[in-house]
Scaffold this motif. Sequence first.
Motif, PDB file in Angstrom:
ATOM      1  N   GLU A  53       0.657  -1.226   0.036  1.00 31.21           N
ATOM      2  CA  GLU A  53      -0.162   0.083   0.061  1.00 31.21           C
ATOM      3  C   GLU A  53       0.949   1.253  -0.089  1.00 31.21           C
ATOM      4  OE1 GLU A  53      -3.025   0.435  -0.603  1.00 31.21           O
ATOM      5  OE2 GLU A  53      -3.455   2.493   0.047  1.00 31.21           O
ATOM      6  N   THR A  54       2.110   1.474   0.846  1.00 27.94           N
ATOM      7  CA  THR A  54       2.820   2.273   0.659  1.00 27.94           C
ATOM      8  C   THR A  54       3.427   2.708  -0.701  1.00 27.94           C
ATOM      9  OG1 THR A  54       3.618   1.904   3.058  1.00 27.94           O
ATOM     10  CG2 THR A  54       4.933   3.472   1.764  1.00 27.94           C
ATOM     11  N   ASN A  55       3.744   1.534  -1.225  1.00 25.42           N
ATOM     12  CA  ASN A  55       4.143   1.568  -2.661  1.00 25.42           C
ATOM     13  C   ASN A  55       3.274   2.325  -3.767  1.00 25.42           C
ATOM     14  OD1 ASN A  55       7.214   0.595  -3.861  1.00 25.42           O
ATOM     15  ND2 ASN A  55       6.874  -0.493  -1.595  1.00 25.42           N
ATOM     16  N   ARG A  56       2.051   1.715  -3.377  1.00 22.63           N
ATOM     17  CA  ARG A  56       0.868   2.090  -4.243  1.00 22.63           C
ATOM     18  C   ARG A  56       0.762   3.543  -4.211  1.00 22.63           C
ATOM     19  NH1 ARG A  56      -3.792   3.775  -4.583  1.00 22.63           N
ATOM     20  NH2 ARG A  56      -4.236   3.661  -2.427  1.00 22.63           N
ATOM     21  N   GLN A  57       0.688   4.056  -2.979  1.00 24.40           N
ATOM     22  CA  GLN A  57       0.534   5.759  -2.718  1.00 24.40           C
ATOM     23  C   GLN A  57       1.607   6.497  -3.138  1.00 24.40           C
ATOM     24  OE1 GLN A  57      -0.038   5.966   1.524  1.00 24.40           O
ATOM     25  NE2 GLN A  57      -1.998   4.962   1.471  1.00 24.40           N
ATOM     26  N   ASN A  58       2.901   6.094  -3.069  1.00 25.79           N
ATOM     27  CA  ASN A  58       4.109   6.855  -3.373  1.00 25.79           C
ATOM     28  C   ASN A  58       4.083   6.914  -4.798  1.00 25.79           C
ATOM     29  OD1 ASN A  58       6.416   7.440  -1.261  1.00 25.79           O
ATOM     30  ND2 ASN A  58       4.871   6.450  -0.451  1.00 25.79           N
ATOM     31  N   ALA A  59       3.810   5.598  -5.442  1.00 22.11           N
ATOM     32  CA  ALA A  59       3.881   5.310  -6.965  1.00 22.11           C
ATOM     33  C   ALA A  59       3.053   6.527  -7.586  1.00 22.11           C
ATOM     34  CB  ALA A  59       3.824   4.269  -7.538  1.00 22.11           C
ATOM     35  N   GLU A  60       1.515   6.358  -7.010  1.00 18.53           N
ATOM     36  CA  GLU A  60       0.647   7.187  -7.392  1.00 18.53           C
ATOM     37  C   GLU A  60       0.930   8.711  -7.559  1.00 18.53           C
ATOM     38  OE1 GLU A  60      -1.993   5.931  -8.854  1.00 18.53           O
ATOM     39  OE2 GLU A  60      -2.510   7.942  -9.366  1.00 18.53           O
ATOM     40  N   ILE A  92      15.428   2.149  -9.646  1.00 17.04           N
ATOM     41  CA  ILE A  92      14.698   1.880  -8.428  1.00 17.04           C
ATOM     42  C   ILE A  92      15.819   1.147  -7.698  1.00 17.04           C
ATOM     43  CG2 ILE A  92      13.110   0.344  -7.286  1.00 17.04           C
ATOM     44  CD1 ILE A  92      11.671   2.778  -8.888  1.00 17.04           C
ATOM     45  N   HIS A  93      16.009   1.937  -6.467  1.00 20.08           N
ATOM     46  CA  HIS A  93      17.161   1.227  -5.721  1.00 20.08           C
ATOM     47  C   HIS A  93      16.858   0.294  -4.684  1.00 20.08           C
ATOM     48  CE1 HIS A  93      20.417   3.844  -7.568  1.00 20.08           C
ATOM     49  NE2 HIS A  93      19.321   4.621  -7.868  1.00 20.08           N
ATOM     50  N   ASP A  94      17.037  -0.786  -4.634  1.00 20.13           N
ATOM     51  CA  ASP A  94      16.805  -1.862  -3.713  1.00 20.13           C
ATOM     52  C   ASP A  94      15.323  -2.346  -3.541  1.00 20.13           C
ATOM     53  OD1 ASP A  94      19.334  -2.413  -2.690  1.00 20.13           O
ATOM     54  OD2 ASP A  94      19.511  -0.549  -1.294  1.00 20.13           O
ATOM     55  N   PRO A  95      14.987  -3.158  -2.308  1.00 22.02           N
ATOM     56  CA  PRO A  95      13.655  -3.519  -2.488  1.00 22.02           C
ATOM     57  C   PRO A  95      12.430  -2.531  -1.887  1.00 22.02           C
ATOM     58  CG  PRO A  95      15.076  -4.988  -1.250  1.00 22.02           C
ATOM     59  CD  PRO A  95      15.804  -3.701  -1.372  1.00 22.02           C
ATOM     60  N   GLN A  96      12.839  -1.605  -1.430  1.00 25.40           N
ATOM     61  CA  GLN A  96      12.109  -0.801  -0.766  1.00 25.40           C
ATOM     62  C   GLN A  96      10.848  -0.106  -1.749  1.00 25.40           C
ATOM     63  OE1 GLN A  96      15.140  -0.380  -0.156  1.00 25.40           O
ATOM     64  NE2 GLN A  96      15.595   0.005   1.983  1.00 25.40           N
ATOM     65  N   TYR A 134       8.935 -13.552  -2.964  1.00 27.07           N
ATOM     66  CA  TYR A 134       7.785 -12.762  -2.815  1.00 27.07           C
ATOM     67  C   TYR A 134       8.280 -11.387  -3.578  1.00 27.07           C
ATOM     68  CZ  TYR A 134       5.224  -8.919  -0.920  1.00 27.07           C
ATOM     69  OH  TYR A 134       4.407  -7.592  -0.722  1.00 27.07           O
ATOM     70  N   LEU A 135       9.510 -11.113  -3.237  1.00 27.63           N
ATOM     71  CA  LEU A 135      10.268  -9.672  -3.808  1.00 27.63           C
ATOM     72  C   LEU A 135      10.191  -9.969  -5.468  1.00 27.63           C
ATOM     73  CD1 LEU A 135      12.333  -8.573  -1.247  1.00 27.63           C
ATOM     74  CD2 LEU A 135      10.530  -7.419  -2.242  1.00 27.63           C
ATOM     75  N   ARG A 136      10.706 -11.181  -5.763  1.00 29.89           N
ATOM     76  CA  ARG A 136      10.961 -11.511  -7.298  1.00 29.89           C
ATOM     77  C   ARG A 136       9.835 -11.276  -8.181  1.00 29.89           C
ATOM     78  NH1 ARG A 136      11.021 -15.249 -11.118  1.00 29.89           N
ATOM     79  NH2 ARG A 136      13.066 -15.946 -12.135  1.00 29.89           N
ATOM     80  N   ASP A 137       8.588 -11.593  -7.788  1.00 31.49           N
ATOM     81  CA  ASP A 137       7.415 -11.188  -8.502  1.00 31.49           C
ATOM     82  C   ASP A 137       7.372  -9.670  -8.825  1.00 31.49           C
ATOM     83  OD1 ASP A 137       6.452 -13.418  -8.564  1.00 31.49           O
ATOM     84  OD2 ASP A 137       5.170 -13.345  -7.225  1.00 31.49           O
ATOM     85  N   PHE A 138       7.858  -8.690  -7.965  1.00 32.93           N
ATOM     86  CA  PHE A 138       8.092  -7.436  -8.330  1.00 32.93           C
ATOM     87  C   PHE A 138       9.280  -6.889  -9.106  1.00 32.93           C
ATOM     88  CE2 PHE A 138       5.901  -7.240  -4.137  1.00 32.93           C
ATOM     89  CZ  PHE A 138       4.546  -6.880  -4.476  1.00 32.93           C
ATOM     90  N   VAL A 139      10.284  -7.704  -9.320  1.00 34.77           N
ATOM     91  CA  VAL A 139      11.463  -7.225  -9.976  1.00 34.77           C
ATOM     92  C   VAL A 139      11.476  -8.203 -11.331  1.00 34.77           C
ATOM     93  CG1 VAL A 139      12.598  -6.262  -7.986  1.00 34.77           C
ATOM     94  CG2 VAL A 139      13.185  -8.591  -9.024  1.00 34.77           C
ATOM     95  N   VAL A 140      10.956  -8.933 -11.529  1.00 37.57           N
ATOM     96  CA  VAL A 140      10.894  -9.890 -12.947  1.00 37.57           C
ATOM     97  C   VAL A 140      10.624  -8.783 -14.102  1.00 37.57           C
ATOM     98  CG1 VAL A 140      10.618 -12.199 -12.157  1.00 37.57           C
ATOM     99  CG2 VAL A 140       8.542 -10.907 -12.582  1.00 37.57           C
TER     100      VAL A 140
END
Length: 402
Positions: free
Chosen positions: A100-107, A121-125, A158-164
Motif C-alpha cells: 500500500e505504501t508503494n501504491r501511494q508513493n507511486a501514484e 529503482i534502488h533496492d527492495p523498498q 515474494y520480492l522476485r515477483d516485483f522485479v521480474v
Amino acid sequence: MRSLEEYSRIVGEDVIDQIHQLARVLKGARVIHVNSTREGGGVAEILHWLVPLQAQLGLEVDWEVIKGEQAFYECTKSFHNALQGTRVPIPESLLRVYEETNRQNAEELRERLEAADFVFIHDPQPAPFLKFCPDRKGKWIWRCHIDVSRPYRPVWKYLRDFVVGYDASVWSLSQFAQPLPHPTYLIPPSIDPLSEKNVDLPAHEIEAVREKFGLNADMPVIVQVSRFDRFKDPVGAIQACRLAKNYTPFQLVLAGGGASDDPEGERMHREVMDAADGDPDVRVLLLPPDAHRTINALQRLADIVLQKSTREGFGLTVTEAMWKGKPVIGGDTGGIRLQVINHHTGFLVNTPEGAANRIRYLLKHRGKMDEMGRKARQFVLENFLLTRHLREYLTLMVAVTH
Ligand code: UDP
C-alpha cells in the motif's frame, strides 16, 4: 557543486573526456532515481554525487525518496535481513503495508515516472513501483545493492515477483545476483574523492577531532565506521579488540549513526554500549547524519580501519578507508572481498580471534601497515572512484536502449 573537470587532476583528462563522449547520446534524457532515504547508508551516499553529475552531463535527473510509516520500514528492514539470509517470515499485515505504501508513493509520482526515459529503482523498498506504472514509456532498472546470494527463499520469492518485469537489474558483485529473466549488469559502487567524506583534510582539523573525542595521541587508534546494524558486527569488533589488547595497547572507536529507513539502530546501539561496558579504550560515537568531515577525520587518524561485517553489500566504508591509505581488516564477506585483497591491501577475517591476530600483527609491523595502506589507495584509484561508476551507468543506459 563540483564540476566533473575537477576530477581530472585525480583520474586524468582522458577519463573525463570519455565520460562526456558517452553522455552525448543521452543528453536530455529524463532520469529518475528512487530510493528510501536521503541520509545514512551507502545508497544515499552515492546518489548525492551521482544525481548532480548526471545532470551536469546534460541529463534531466531527479531523485525521489519513498516515504512510509514505521511499519513500512520494519517490513523493508526485514526484507534486508531476509535477503541477506536471516530466516524470519514476514507477517502478512506488514506485506500489505509495504504494497500500500508503494501504491501511494507511486501514484504521487506516476505521471513523471511513466514519462521518464530511465527509472532507477534502488533496492527492495520501492521495487513494486513498476507494477503501479502500467503505461511506462522508458526503461526501468532495478539496482540491488544487497547481497542476495543466499536469501531466505520465501521472502525472495515474494520480492522476485516485483522485479521480474524490469528491463534490467544491476548488482555490485556477480555472486550477489539471483537469476532473473532480464539482462543483469555488474557495477560495483564507488566513492567521491572530493566529497567532505573523502577530501584531504588539514592536519589541524584531524587533530581537533582527536581532541574532541578525547583520544590519546600516543596510543594507536582503530576505527570502525558503520550504522549500528547486526551485520556490521560492532560487538564482534569489541570482542576482537578485547583479545588484542591483552598484547598491545590501542583505542577502538566505533562511530556510526542511524539511517532514517533503519528502525533497528537504537536497539543495536544499546547492545554495543553494553558490550563496551564503560571500557575507557572503547569509544562508541553516535554521530549525526551529516558528520562527513568528522568521519573523514576519524578514518584519517586511524592506524587501522576495521570493518568486521558478517554480511556486507559492498562496504563503502572500506573504500573510504583505503582511499585514505589505511590497511583494512574486514569481514571475509560480500563486497569486502572485492576490496580487501588478503595480505595486500589488508586482511580478511572470519572471527573476532582472527581480527585480533591481524590487529596485533599490524601494530607490530608498522612498515607492513604503511605498505598495505599505499597499495589500498592505489587499488581504489584504479577501481572504485566515481568516474568509473559514472561511466558504467552511462554505458548501461546506452546498452538497455538498444
Ligand atoms: N556513514 C555515515 N555516518 C554513519 C555511518 C555511516 O555517513 O554514522 C556512511 C559511511 O561513511 C559510508 C556509508 O554511510 O559512506 C555506509 O555505506 P556502506 O556501504 O559501508 O554500508 P551501508 O550502510 O550502505 O550498509
